[in-house]
Design a protein around this motif. Sequence first.
Motif, short mmCIF file in Angstrom:
data_model
loop_
_atom_site.label_atom_id
_atom_site.label_comp_id
_atom_site.label_asym_id
_atom_site.label_seq_id
_atom_site.Cartn_x
_atom_site.Cartn_y
_atom_site.Cartn_z
N UNK A 1 5.98 4.65 5.19
CA UNK A 1 6.01 5.73 4.20
C UNK A 1 7.24 6.61 4.41
N UNK A 2 7.52 6.95 5.67
CA UNK A 2 8.67 7.81 5.97
C UNK A 2 9.98 7.11 5.61
N UNK A 3 10.08 5.82 5.90
CA UNK A 3 11.29 5.05 5.56
C UNK A 3 11.50 5.02 4.05
N UNK A 4 10.45 4.77 3.30
CA UNK A 4 10.56 4.74 1.84
C UNK A 4 10.96 6.11 1.29
N UNK A 5 10.37 7.17 1.87
CA UNK A 5 10.68 8.52 1.41
C UNK A 5 12.15 8.86 1.63
N UNK A 6 12.69 8.44 2.79
CA UNK A 6 14.12 8.68 3.07
C UNK A 6 14.99 7.93 2.08
N UNK B 1 0.83 -1.20 0.00
CA UNK B 1 0.00 0.00 0.00
C UNK B 1 0.87 1.25 0.00
N UNK B 2 1.96 1.23 0.77
CA UNK B 2 2.86 2.39 0.84
C UNK B 2 3.52 2.67 -0.51
N UNK B 3 3.93 1.62 -1.22
CA UNK B 3 4.53 1.80 -2.54
C UNK B 3 3.57 2.55 -3.47
N UNK B 4 2.31 2.19 -3.40
CA UNK B 4 1.32 2.85 -4.27
C UNK B 4 1.11 4.30 -3.83
N UNK C 1 1.72 9.48 -5.08
CA UNK C 1 0.90 10.68 -4.98
C UNK C 1 1.60 11.81 -4.23
N UNK C 2 2.84 11.55 -3.84
CA UNK C 2 3.73 12.55 -3.23
C UNK C 2 3.02 13.31 -2.10
N UNK C 3 2.84 14.63 -2.24
CA UNK C 3 2.30 15.43 -1.14
C UNK C 3 0.79 15.66 -1.25
N UNK C 4 0.12 14.88 -2.11
CA UNK C 4 -1.34 15.02 -2.23
C UNK C 4 -2.07 13.92 -1.48
N UNK C 5 -1.34 13.17 -0.66
CA UNK C 5 -1.94 12.12 0.12
C UNK C 5 -1.47 12.23 1.56
N UNK D 1 15.01 9.75 -1.19
CA UNK D 1 15.82 10.97 -1.15
C UNK D 1 17.30 10.63 -1.27
N UNK D 2 17.75 9.62 -0.52
CA UNK D 2 19.16 9.22 -0.58
C UNK D 2 19.52 8.73 -1.98
N UNK D 3 18.57 8.01 -2.61
CA UNK D 3 18.84 7.44 -3.94
C UNK D 3 18.94 8.53 -5.00
#
Length: 324
Positions: A304-309, A281-284, A288-292, A312-314
């Motif tokens: 979600x926060x872990x994936x976002x970090x 669910x988080x991958x999907x 939607x970036x900042x609209x969800x 960013x590093x990537x």
Amino acid sequence: MNRIDRLTAILLQLQTKRIVRGQEIADRYGICLRTVYRDIRALEEAGVPIGSEAGMGYFLSPGYHLPPVMFTAEEARALLIGGKLIEKFSDLAVKRHYACALDKIKAVMGDPEKEHLNTLSDHIEVLKTSPRPREGFPNDLLLDIQSVLGRNQVIRIEYTSGYREETTRREIEPLGLCFYGGNWHLLAFCRLRRDYRDFRVDRIRTVHVTRSFFSASSHDSLADLISRMVYETDVKPACVRFDLTTMPFVGEQKYYYGFVEEKTRGRQVEMHFLTASYDQLAHWLLGFVDTVEVVSPDALKKIMADHARRLYVHFCPPSDGVAD
């Protein structure tokens, strides 16, 4: 219902099954068993060849049928509402055959009733959106599956799983159809996995009826399977809010992640999910970036926060350049 109408209705009911129990008749018309016995005797005296088996029920002698009967206006309207539901909650094959059946019903109606039914159709609508069939999935297999239920016949299917998009060929023992979560599901014993499985019908590519049979007594009832596989599955709740501007992009994808219901709250749409995987669910949702916004649970927020970090590093690795 007066007695004449009830006798006609009982006669019609006897044509629907090989054997009809007296209690079934009593329950349908709200009468006692003694009245059922009197009604059956009245039909026999009128020349209707009704047989009976002790402890089983009543049946019509082979070859006896009533001529076609007229539908009442109330029955026709009830069928029209059923057709509207079928348009939204079935597949192409069921819709096609129901439309043919409804045409036959209209054909035996009088012109005023027929015109009223056609006009009434424009004033009834069922508001429900389902995922559109994907390429390679016929979306017309419900009747094929229905035809083998109760016959204890093995079928061979080509099935694509939801998350991995992996297609496998399996022999299964079909035990029942169940509608939930906006889709039809086939509950069956899978000979490949050697266990019970829940197959979403819109993910089945092909159905082939084999000449093999299985013993129904070796399996659980459909009610038990539903209780264990639908109500007690290891799914987890999640609540998410999307900006209204994002809804065209959310579209029908939500159904693949356990969508349950939604409510509009101001400029946002709040959606509830029952998902088997917060990670999926988080991958999907990340798309939607900042609209969800994740309302709950905290476990999904953390993923979600872990994936976002990691993203960013990537995409923004530390610079190795030499400072001025």
